[in-house]
Write an enzyme that holds these catalytic residues in place. Sequence first.
Site, PDB file in Angstrom:
ATOM      1  N   LYS A   1      60.008  39.203  53.438  1.00  0.00           N
ATOM      2  CA  LYS A   1      60.460  39.025  52.054  1.00  0.00           C
ATOM      3  C   LYS A   1      60.703  37.537  51.826  1.00  0.00           C
ATOM      4  O   LYS A   1      61.224  36.844  52.720  1.00  0.00           O
ATOM      5  CB  LYS A   1      61.744  39.833  51.862  1.00  0.00           C
ATOM      6  CG  LYS A   1      62.275  39.873  50.450  1.00  0.00           C
ATOM      7  CD  LYS A   1      63.501  40.781  50.372  1.00  0.00           C
ATOM      8  CE  LYS A   1      64.045  40.920  48.978  1.00  0.00           C
ATOM      9  NZ  LYS A   1      65.214  41.843  48.909  1.00  0.00           N
TER      10      LYS A   1
ATOM     11  N   SER B   1      64.599  45.425  45.405  1.00  0.00           N
ATOM     12  CA  SER B   1      63.896  44.183  45.217  1.00  0.00           C
ATOM     13  C   SER B   1      62.842  43.864  46.283  1.00  0.00           C
ATOM     14  O   SER B   1      61.943  43.062  46.021  1.00  0.00           O
ATOM     15  CB  SER B   1      64.906  43.030  45.171  1.00  0.00           C
ATOM     16  OG  SER B   1      65.603  42.907  46.393  1.00  0.00           O
TER      17      SER B   1
ATOM     18  N   SER C   1      67.960  47.556  48.099  1.00  0.00           N
ATOM     19  CA  SER C   1      66.656  46.888  48.040  1.00  0.00           C
ATOM     20  C   SER C   1      65.730  47.095  49.223  1.00  0.00           C
ATOM     21  O   SER C   1      64.581  46.674  49.176  1.00  0.00           O
ATOM     22  CB  SER C   1      66.852  45.394  47.837  1.00  0.00           C
ATOM     23  OG  SER C   1      67.129  45.153  46.487  1.00  0.00           O
TER      24      SER C   1
HETATM   25  N1  GLN Z   1      69.223  46.835  42.283  1.00  0.00           N
HETATM   26  C1  GLN Z   1      70.391  46.230  42.856  1.00  0.00           C
HETATM   27  C2  GLN Z   1      70.683  44.908  42.188  1.00  0.00           C
HETATM   28  O1  GLN Z   1      69.928  44.505  41.390  1.00  0.00           O
HETATM   29  C3  GLN Z   1      70.228  46.023  44.338  1.00  0.00           C
HETATM   30  C4  GLN Z   1      69.373  44.870  44.681  1.00  0.00           C
HETATM   31  C5  GLN Z   1      69.364  44.570  46.136  1.00  0.00           C
HETATM   32  O2  GLN Z   1      69.696  45.402  46.989  1.00  0.00           O
HETATM   33  N2  GLN Z   1      69.034  43.324  46.435  1.00  0.00           N
HETATM   34  O3  GLN Z   1      71.658  44.276  42.444  1.00  0.00           O
END
Ligand code: GLN
Length: 478
Positions: free
Chosen positions: A69, A144, A168
């Site tokens: 990532k 994400s 994510s």
């Molecule tokens: N969807 C959640 C957020 O936007 C989790 C994102 C994540 O785990 N990085 O904060």
Amino acid sequence: MELYELNLRDAIAGLRDKKFSASELFDSCKARIDSCEGKIHAFITRTDSTPQPCANPSGLLAGIPTVLKDNLCTRGIRTTAASKILGEWRPPYDATAWKSLKEAGAILMGKVNMDEFAMGNTCGNSAFGPTHNPNDISRVPGGSSGGSAAAVSAGYVPFSLGSDTGGSIRQPASFCGVYGLKPTYGMVSRYGLISYGSSLDQIGPFARTVEDLQVIMSVISGHDPMDSSSFRDRPHDFSRKDDFSLKGKRVALVKEFQDFTLDAPIAEAMAKTRKILEDEGAIITEISLPVVARYAVACYYALAMSEAHTNLERYDGVRLGYTVKDAPGIKEMFERVRSYGFGSEVKARIIAGTCLTEPTRCEEYYVAATKVRTLIAQEFTRAFGETEFILQPVTPSLPGKIGEPEEDAMKGYETDLYTLPVNLAGLPGLSFFTGYAGSLPVGLQLIGPRWSDSDLLNTGIILERHLGTPKIANGGEC
Ligand code: GLN
């Protein structure tokens, strides 16, 4: 069978037994990427134009291709967090998790797409455009860590790393039909992970079998002096335990969640998995998590945005990344850099985080959220006195279409209800594959108490045996 189709364990064994060479494996993965990437768009930066040298030809992962990532720092290789604000930044150091993989011999094929600064759950909040779900390219891969999940699902690489602040890793794993582990907070060093919400962030692996997750956890877990939140004195054994049994173990469903609606295939997957667990001798029980059900989403977003606003303060055009040269003064320069450099979701969260922590409101919002977080952690501690594991969905619905008219942000936030409580309490969560609904994979989640990561994975192996292993996705017909 093509070499890119091999899961991690078989790729390691094949290389060891000299059935094929590391360069043949590399070429097969690269050819797969070349043929699919036009449709999937998982990469931000490719590093596979020539094979990278293998740092340790006798290491566990010698010659195994992987992707990271793009919020994991890679020395000398552009790292963007999918934001324009980092420009062409090339970190002067490696994230510890990547350093460990590299020292075990892994080969980097590139840096993959994500929601900007890991804020989002579609991979659509990226300055580099959306990634497509390899099972159905009209749909989102989740986020994400959408690029990390898509790359494994499409057969680019046998495993990848992502990060999970509120879901994510688990949500894109379930949307793309691969396995993903969000480890216990402190299990994997966060050094070199570009911070979003530091008290919630955790790095973890994606793979096409549960056993492959064990292999990667054995390499990346452990104490790191560079991350004071990584735990000492927790030697962990991630080896596969063939005598692991669910006989007599309790697996709970969450009472409050039963009233919430789920897409039919997800509800069916819950029933099917429950039956498998019972057949394996587990006792299905029910626990109550009223504070989680009612307050976790608000609590998480208050804390995540507050921490994000502090963490993102450093992107000012002076110290890192993108800058402008012709601003009349320093204030104008900050304004221009940040106006251009951040996307709209990131800006909205920085502004919200600034308000939530502003001195006159801090008690009422940020401090209150930290107290609710304690209640949530206590609620889980109590629950894990009554059960070994919790079974729950990852999301209430299957992946949506790319570019669907933007739903209101709050609704998007609410769909994280099943994943984000795990981060608030620092727990481990395994996202596992249960089968397909048409072309789309359906995943579920198993949660355990802190440091139960190894047991979760051994349970995952039992579930995989019953539910089947996912296929490499070919929705892009490449
Ligand atoms: N969807 C959640 C957020 O936007 C989790 C994102 C994540 O785990 N990085 O904060």
